[in-house]
Design an enzyme around this catalytic site. Structure first.
Site, PDB file in Angstrom:
ATOM      1  N   ASP A   1     -45.528 -22.184  15.808  1.00 47.28           N
ATOM      2  CA  ASP A   1     -44.429 -21.965  14.111  1.00 47.28           C
ATOM      3  C   ASP A   1     -44.533 -20.480  14.809  1.00 47.28           C
ATOM      4  O   ASP A   1     -45.584 -19.745  13.825  1.00 47.28           O
ATOM      5  CB  ASP A   1     -44.745 -21.714  13.508  1.00 47.28           C
ATOM      6  CG  ASP A   1     -42.667 -21.836  12.523  1.00 47.28           C
ATOM      7  OD1 ASP A   1     -42.129 -20.331  12.803  1.00 47.28           O
ATOM      8  OD2 ASP A   1     -42.672 -22.996  12.114  1.00 47.28           O
ATOM      9  N   ASN A  25     -37.945 -13.517  21.355  1.00 48.04           N
ATOM     10  CA  ASN A  25     -37.061 -14.856  21.804  1.00 48.04           C
ATOM     11  C   ASN A  25     -36.988 -15.415  20.585  1.00 48.04           C
ATOM     12  O   ASN A  25     -35.543 -16.251  20.355  1.00 48.04           O
ATOM     13  CB  ASN A  25     -36.934 -15.256  23.592  1.00 48.04           C
ATOM     14  CG  ASN A  25     -36.153 -16.423  23.244  1.00 48.04           C
ATOM     15  OD1 ASN A  25     -34.651 -16.223  23.787  1.00 48.04           O
ATOM     16  ND2 ASN A  25     -36.163 -17.133  23.566  1.00 48.04           N
ATOM     17  N   ALA A  52     -30.679  -9.917  10.312  1.00 51.82           N
ATOM     18  CA  ALA A  52     -31.624  -9.834  10.798  1.00 51.82           C
ATOM     19  C   ALA A  52     -32.315  -8.786  12.156  1.00 51.82           C
ATOM     20  O   ALA A  52     -32.890  -8.704  12.741  1.00 51.82           O
ATOM     21  CB  ALA A  52     -32.688 -10.998  10.731  1.00 51.82           C
ATOM     22  N   LYS A  53     -30.832  -8.806  12.603  1.00 53.86           N
ATOM     23  CA  LYS A  53     -30.868  -8.772  14.253  1.00 53.86           C
ATOM     24  C   LYS A  53     -30.419  -7.508  13.832  1.00 53.86           C
ATOM     25  O   LYS A  53     -31.659  -6.459  15.025  1.00 53.86           O
ATOM     26  CB  LYS A  53     -30.147  -9.766  15.107  1.00 53.86           C
ATOM     27  CG  LYS A  53     -29.692 -11.093  15.201  1.00 53.86           C
ATOM     28  CD  LYS A  53     -31.170 -11.223  16.559  1.00 53.86           C
ATOM     29  CE  LYS A  53     -31.250 -12.830  16.454  1.00 53.86           C
ATOM     30  NZ  LYS A  53     -32.386 -12.638  17.079  1.00 53.86           N
ATOM     31  N   TYR A 111     -28.400 -14.262   9.835  1.00 53.21           N
ATOM     32  CA  TYR A 111     -28.781 -13.804  10.901  1.00 53.21           C
ATOM     33  C   TYR A 111     -28.494 -12.586  11.450  1.00 53.21           C
ATOM     34  O   TYR A 111     -29.380 -11.574  12.398  1.00 53.21           O
ATOM     35  CB  TYR A 111     -28.493 -15.266  11.724  1.00 53.21           C
ATOM     36  CG  TYR A 111     -28.303 -15.042  13.519  1.00 53.21           C
ATOM     37  CD1 TYR A 111     -29.249 -15.343  13.918  1.00 53.21           C
ATOM     38  CD2 TYR A 111     -27.465 -14.358  14.383  1.00 53.21           C
ATOM     39  CE1 TYR A 111     -29.474 -15.852  15.206  1.00 53.21           C
ATOM     40  CE2 TYR A 111     -27.596 -14.300  15.378  1.00 53.21           C
ATOM     41  CZ  TYR A 111     -28.613 -14.886  16.220  1.00 53.21           C
ATOM     42  OH  TYR A 111     -28.879 -14.844  17.358  1.00 53.21           O
ATOM     43  N   GLY A 112     -27.213 -12.465  11.481  1.00 56.47           N
ATOM     44  CA  GLY A 112     -26.888 -10.796  11.614  1.00 56.47           C
ATOM     45  C   GLY A 112     -27.400  -9.395  11.135  1.00 56.47           C
ATOM     46  O   GLY A 112     -28.107  -8.705  11.727  1.00 56.47           O
TER      47      GLY A 112
END
Ligand code: NAP
Length: 230
Positions: A54, A80, A150-151, A147-148
C-alpha cells in the site's frame, strides 16, 4: 534500458502503462495492494519487479526504494495509484473526515513521499515524474470535493516541484474518463461501457515520457496523437 516505477499497476491505467513500457523494453518496478492481481497483470512481461503493498505504508515505500536501488536507478516515476473515497461520494458537508484524510494520504502524501525517497536517482537520471491527476482537480463537480481537492493539491505539488527541480520533468496528467474500477466506483450502478479503455491513454503517457515537453499539466486528449516509442 530505462527504468520506471509505476504505482497501482494491477489494473486500469497503471496496468496498461506497465504493459506498454515493458513491451518497449523498459525495466519496471510496480506495486498494488493485492499481490495476486499484480502478479496476474504482469504475467509474461520481462524485467518487472512486482512489490506488492500500500503506497500509504512507509515500510512499503521503503521496499519500492530498495527495488529502485537494486535496479540501479530510476528514469520515470508514475504516481498512478489512487483512492476515490466513499462510493457514492458524499457532499463536503457530510464528508467523513477520517476518509477524507485517507483520500489525501493516498493521492497526495504518498506521491510526495515517493518523490522524496526517489529524488536522488531521479535527479541523477534527469528523470521524469508523472502524477496522474483528474479533471475533478479543476472542475467543481458536486460530490467530488474529497478526491477532486486532493488531485488539485497533487497538481499544485507537481507545479511547485517543477519550479524547484529544473533538472526534472514534472507532469500532472489528466487522463480523462476511463472504463475502470475507480470510475465505476464514482458512478455506482451506472453503465460506464461507453467510456474509453485505459489503453487509449497510453499514447499520451508515452508521448510525455518520450518527447519530454516542458513540465506542466497536460490532458491526455491534448496529447493524443500517435506516440513515438521512447
Ligand atoms: N478512471 C477514470 O475515469 C479516471 C479519471 C481521471 C483520473 N483517473 C486517475 O487515473 C489513475 C488510475 O486510475 P484507474 O481508473 O486506472 O484506477 P483502477 O482501475 O481502480 O486501478 C487502481 C490501481 O491502483 C492500485 N491501488 C489503489 N490503491 C492503492 C494503494 N493505496 N497502494 C497501492 N496500489 C493501490 C489498485 O490495486 P489494489 O486495489 O490491489 O491496490 C489498482 O492497481 C488514478 O490516479 C485516477 O485517479 C482515473
Amino acid at each position: 534500458m530505462p527504468i520506471a516505477l509505476i504505482t497501482g499497476a494491477s489494473r486500469g491505467l497503471g496496468r496498461a502503462a506497465a504493459r506498454a513500457l515493458a513491451q518497449r523494453g523498459w525495466s519496471l518496478i510496480v506495486d498494488a495492494r493485492r499481490a495476486g492481481d499484480l502478479a496476474d497483470a504482469m504475467r509474461g512481461l520481462a524485467d518487472v519487479a512486482a512489490v506488492p503493498g500500500d503506497v500509504t505504508d512507509p515500510g512499503h515505500r521503503a521496499g519500492l526504494a530498495a527495488a529502485v536501488g537494486r535496479a540501479g536507478g530510476l528514469d520515470v516515476l508514475v504516481n498512478n495509484a489512487s483512492r476515490l473515497g466513499p462510493s457514492p461520494q458524499p457532499l463536503l458537508r457530510d464528508y467523513p473526515l477520517d476518509e477524507f484524510a485517507r483520500v489525501y494520504d493516498t493521492n497526495v502524501l504518498a506521491p510526495l513521499a515517493l518523490i522524496q525517497l526517489l529524488a536522488a536517482p531521479l535527479v541523477a537520471a534527469a528523470g521524469t515524474v508523472v502524477n496522474v491527476s483528474s479533471d475533478a482537480a479543476v472542475e467543481a463537480y458536486p460530490g467530488w470535493g474529497g478526491y477532486g481537492s486532493a488531485k488539485a493539491a497533487l497538481d499544485q505539488l507537481t507545479a511547485v516541484l517543477a519550479a524547484e527541480e529544473p533538472s526534472l520533468r514534472c507532469y500532472a496528467l489528466d487522463p480523462g474518463d476511463m472504463r475502470t474500477d475507480l470510475h465505476q466506483q464514482a458512478f455506482p450502478g451506472e453503465d460506464i461501457s461507453d467510456r474509453p479503455e485505459p489503453e487509449t491513454v497510453v499514447p499520451a503517457l508515452l508521448r510525455l515520457i518520450g518527447e519530454r515537453p516542458p513540465s506542466g499539466r497536460y490532458r491526455a486528449s491534448d496529447l493524443a496523437v500517435p506516440a513515438v516509442a521512447p
